[in-house]
Design a protein around this motif. Structure first.
Motif, PDB file in Angstrom:
ATOM      1  N   GLY A   1       0.780  -1.210   0.000  1.00  7.61           N
ATOM      2  CA  GLY A   1       0.000   0.000   0.000  1.00  7.61           C
ATOM      3  C   GLY A   1       0.817   1.268   0.000  1.00  7.61           C
ATOM      4  N   GLY A   2       2.102   1.222   0.465  1.00  8.49           N
ATOM      5  CA  GLY A   2       2.926   2.421   0.479  1.00  8.49           C
ATOM      6  C   GLY A   2       2.618   3.303   1.663  1.00  8.49           C
ATOM      7  N   PRO A   3       3.370   4.360   1.859  1.00 11.25           N
ATOM      8  CA  PRO A   3       3.178   5.255   2.998  1.00 11.25           C
ATOM      9  C   PRO A   3       1.860   5.993   2.891  1.00 11.25           C
ATOM     10  N   PRO A   4       1.191   6.286   4.027  1.00 13.49           N
ATOM     11  CA  PRO A   4      -0.074   7.000   3.980  1.00 13.49           C
ATOM     12  C   PRO A   4       0.097   8.425   3.515  1.00 13.49           C
ATOM     13  N   GLU A   5      -0.973   8.975   2.976  1.00 12.37           N
ATOM     14  CA  GLU A   5      -0.947  10.357   2.513  1.00 12.37           C
ATOM     15  C   GLU A   5      -0.733  11.304   3.687  1.00 12.37           C
ATOM     16  N   ALA A   6       0.064  12.314   3.477  1.00 11.17           N
ATOM     17  CA  ALA A   6       0.279  13.337   4.500  1.00 11.17           C
ATOM     18  C   ALA A   6      -0.894  14.302   4.505  1.00 11.17           C
ATOM     19  N   PRO A   7      -1.136  14.975   5.640  1.00 10.86           N
ATOM     20  CA  PRO A   7      -2.160  16.007   5.646  1.00 10.86           C
ATOM     21  C   PRO A   7      -1.850  17.076   4.613  1.00 10.86           C
ATOM     22  N   ALA A   8      -2.900  17.641   4.036  1.00 12.15           N
ATOM     23  CA  ALA A   8      -2.701  18.666   3.004  1.00 12.15           C
ATOM     24  C   ALA A   8      -1.987  19.870   3.587  1.00 12.15           C
ATOM     25  N   LYS A   9      -1.019  20.391   2.833  1.00 16.80           N
ATOM     26  CA  LYS A   9      -0.296  21.579   3.248  1.00 16.80           C
ATOM     27  C   LYS A   9      -0.755  22.760   2.413  1.00 16.80           C
ATOM     28  N   ALA A  10      -0.592  23.933   2.964  1.00 17.53           N
ATOM     29  CA  ALA A  10      -0.965  25.135   2.226  1.00 17.53           C
ATOM     30  C   ALA A  10      -0.088  25.281   0.998  1.00 17.53           C
TER      31      ALA A  10
ATOM     32  N   ARG B   1      20.526  -3.272   2.058  1.00 16.31           N
ATOM     33  CA  ARG B   1      19.593  -2.472   2.875  1.00 16.31           C
ATOM     34  C   ARG B   1      19.636  -1.011   2.458  1.00 16.31           C
ATOM     35  N   ARG B   2      20.811  -0.526   2.034  1.00  9.49           N
ATOM     36  CA  ARG B   2      20.920   0.869   1.608  1.00  9.49           C
ATOM     37  C   ARG B   2      20.058   1.121   0.372  1.00  9.49           C
ATOM     38  N   ASP B   3      20.107   0.202  -0.605  1.00 11.74           N
ATOM     39  CA  ASP B   3      19.300   0.359  -1.816  1.00 11.74           C
ATOM     40  C   ASP B   3      17.818   0.373  -1.484  1.00 11.74           C
ATOM     41  N   SER B   4      17.400  -0.558  -0.625  1.00 11.13           N
ATOM     42  CA  SER B   4      15.986  -0.642  -0.247  1.00 11.13           C
ATOM     43  C   SER B   4      15.557   0.589   0.548  1.00 11.13           C
ATOM     44  N   MET B   5      16.422   1.025   1.469  1.00  9.12           N
ATOM     45  CA  MET B   5      16.076   2.136   2.342  1.00  9.12           C
ATOM     46  C   MET B   5      15.957   3.434   1.566  1.00  9.12           C
TER      47      MET B   5
ATOM     48  N   ARG C   1      15.059   3.847  -1.508  1.00  3.24           N
ATOM     49  CA  ARG C   1      13.792   3.844  -2.243  1.00  3.24           C
ATOM     50  C   ARG C   1      12.634   4.177  -1.309  1.00  3.24           C
ATOM     51  N   ASP C   2      12.665   3.579  -0.111  1.00  2.00           N
ATOM     52  CA  ASP C   2      11.589   3.827   0.849  1.00  2.00           C
ATOM     53  C   ASP C   2      11.575   5.282   1.302  1.00  2.00           C
ATOM     54  N   VAL C   3      12.756   5.829   1.580  1.00  2.00           N
ATOM     55  CA  VAL C   3      12.833   7.219   2.038  1.00  2.00           C
ATOM     56  C   VAL C   3      12.343   8.163   0.947  1.00  2.00           C
ATOM     57  N   ARG C   4      12.720   7.894  -0.285  1.00  2.00           N
ATOM     58  CA  ARG C   4      12.246   8.713  -1.412  1.00  2.00           C
ATOM     59  C   ARG C   4      10.728   8.689  -1.468  1.00  2.00           C
ATOM     60  N   ALA C   5      10.118   7.500  -1.297  1.00  2.00           N
ATOM     61  CA  ALA C   5       8.660   7.380  -1.334  1.00  2.00           C
ATOM     62  C   ALA C   5       8.010   8.108  -0.160  1.00  2.00           C
ATOM     63  N   ILE C   6       8.633   8.009   1.020  1.00  2.00           N
ATOM     64  CA  ILE C   6       8.083   8.663   2.215  1.00  2.00           C
ATOM     65  C   ILE C   6       8.123  10.181   2.060  1.00  2.00           C
ATOM     66  N   LEU C   7       9.244  10.718   1.596  1.00  2.00           N
ATOM     67  CA  LEU C   7       9.366  12.169   1.404  1.00  2.00           C
ATOM     68  C   LEU C   7       8.373  12.653   0.353  1.00  2.00           C
ATOM     69  N   SER C   8       8.195  11.870  -0.705  1.00  2.00           N
ATOM     70  CA  SER C   8       7.269  12.255  -1.760  1.00  2.00           C
ATOM     71  C   SER C   8       5.833  12.245  -1.256  1.00  2.00           C
ATOM     72  N   ALA C   9       5.451  11.194  -0.517  1.00  2.00           N
ATOM     73  CA  ALA C   9       4.093  11.105   0.008  1.00  2.00           C
ATOM     74  C   ALA C   9       3.794  12.229   0.993  1.00  2.00           C
ATOM     75  N   ALA C  10       4.811  12.608   1.784  1.00  2.00           N
ATOM     76  CA  ALA C  10       4.636  13.689   2.759  1.00  2.00           C
ATOM     77  C   ALA C  10       4.763  15.070   2.124  1.00  2.00           C
ATOM     78  N   ARG C  11       5.116  15.109   0.825  1.00  2.00           N
ATOM     79  CA  ARG C  11       5.345  16.375   0.111  1.00  2.00           C
ATOM     80  C   ARG C  11       6.328  17.259   0.890  1.00  2.00           C
ATOM     81  N   THR C  12       7.381  16.604   1.357  1.00  2.00           N
ATOM     82  CA  THR C  12       8.380  17.272   2.178  1.00  2.00           C
ATOM     83  C   THR C  12       9.521  17.788   1.322  1.00  2.00           C
ATOM     84  N   THR C  13       9.965  18.981   1.599  1.00  2.00           N
ATOM     85  CA  THR C  13      11.138  19.559   0.958  1.00  2.00           C
ATOM     86  C   THR C  13      12.367  19.020   1.676  1.00  2.00           C
ATOM     87  N   ALA C  14      13.369  18.556   0.913  1.00  2.00           N
ATOM     88  CA  ALA C  14      14.503  17.896   1.548  1.00  2.00           C
ATOM     89  C   ALA C  14      15.804  18.224   0.836  1.00  2.00           C
TER      90      ALA C  14
END
Length: 324
Positions: A1-10, A192-196, A198-211
């Motif tokens: 299912g992937g990471p949950p959607e983050a709350p909407a940001k302004a 583990r680095r390759d897997s991690m 990918r996961d971090v990229r997906a988490i940051l994208s789902a959270a719409r986080t600037t990084a």
């Protein structure tokens, strides 16, 4: 299912979320003077992930410390949403940092005897948030990074990858404007680095986080980011999208730093370039002496030719090195 959607940001304000202009930093001691950064210019847009890549000891972590306001430059300005934060006094700067910036350090600085949930709660509690609200945010953060089944586990009972996720959840829990990651995967083994990452990229994208993250791993920088800043000797040599940076580097040093490359001299004229290997079309209008970059994956070996002889082959599975 992937990471949950983050709350909407302004919706972000127009223009870059963060802009560093003319940043200079040096260190003095025992009669020596070491210039680490020189006239650093840097922009970061909302919901964008930028990698800062370069060899060890060229100022990458110093860039992160200044972007995170952990260190002040000797010259230059740092704008968040158009406001120069280095004009703040130390107290106001600390409040800004706690509210707006999340950190994921190479060594996670987790409290080993505390649970994952307690570790992620810490920033909110330090910022004066009520315990129940801090716990709710921490729980949401751990769910987002896939650790809902490890909430009550002590950190020293978690694997290295799980500890990395706790550190990321702790950085994301206060919903900062920017998350800064310093060599975040260097302590993990290759699988583990390759897997991690990918996961971090997906988490940051789902959270719409600037990084912004720093790394010495070119492959990691190209795979994880929307843009890559290549540094050398305290300066940013080029910032571009990964594909553009790899295919059209500004100079030979950047080209070699980002992957295997060979160069042959050429003379450009009339939409083509003449080299010792033949004449080839070029996309840009260039005239005169040039260096022609050849990436190995751009070379096709045709059996039965008489121009070269294969003298050695090293087979690696996904690719091979052929010596002609």
């Amino acid at each position: 299912g992937g990471p949950p959607e983050a709350p909407a940001k302004a919706d972000p304000a127009p223009g870059p979320l963060l802009r560093a202009a003319g940043i200079c930093k040096s260190y003095r001691g025992n009669g020596s003077h070491l210039e680490v950064l020189c006239n650093l210019d840097f922009e970061l847009n909302a919901a964008e992930t930028v990698a800062v890549v370069g060899a060890s000891g060229i100022g990458k972590s110093t860039v992160l410390h200044i972007l995170g306001t952990l260190d002040r430059p000797e010259a230059g300005r740092l704008f968040y949403r158009g406001e120069d934060v280095f004009r703040y006094d130390d107290l106001r700067l600390a409040r800004f940092r706690n509210a707006s910036i999340g950190f994921v350090f190479q060594f996670h600085h987790l409290l080993p005897e505390f649970s994952a949930l307690e570790n992620v709660m810490m920033p909110a509690l330090i910022n004066g948030q009520e315990r129940q609200a801090a716990q709710d945010l921490a729980r949401q953060g751990l769910v987002r990074v896939g650790l809902e089944a490890r909430l009550d586990y002590r950190v020293n009972k978690l694997s290295g990858g799980e500890q990395q996720r706790v550190a990321l959840a702790r950085a994301l829990a206060p919903q900062p404007d920017v998350v800064l990651l310093d060599e975040p995967f260097s302590n993990l083994d290759a699988p583990r680095r390759d897997s991690m990452r990918r996961d971090v990229r997906a988490i940051l994208s789902a959270a719409r986080t600037t990084a912004v993250f720093v790394t010495h791993d070119q492959e990691e920088a190209l795979a994880m980011s929307d843009a890559v800043a290549v540094m050398r000797d305290g300066r940013v040599l080029q910032v571009d999208e990964p594909a553009a940076l790899y295919r059209r580097p500004t100079d030979c040093w950047v080209a070699r730093f980002l992957g295997e490359a060979e160069f042959v001299p050429g003379i450009a004229t009339g939409g083509s370039v003449e080299t010792p290997l033949g004449t080839f079309p070029i996309p840009d209008h260039m005239e005169g002496s040039v260096e022609v970059m050849i990436r190995p994956e751009s070379v096709e070996i045709i059996p039965g030719g008489s121009d070269a002889t294969v003298t050695e082959r090293e087979f690696y599975g996904h690719d091979q090195v052929v010596t002609l």
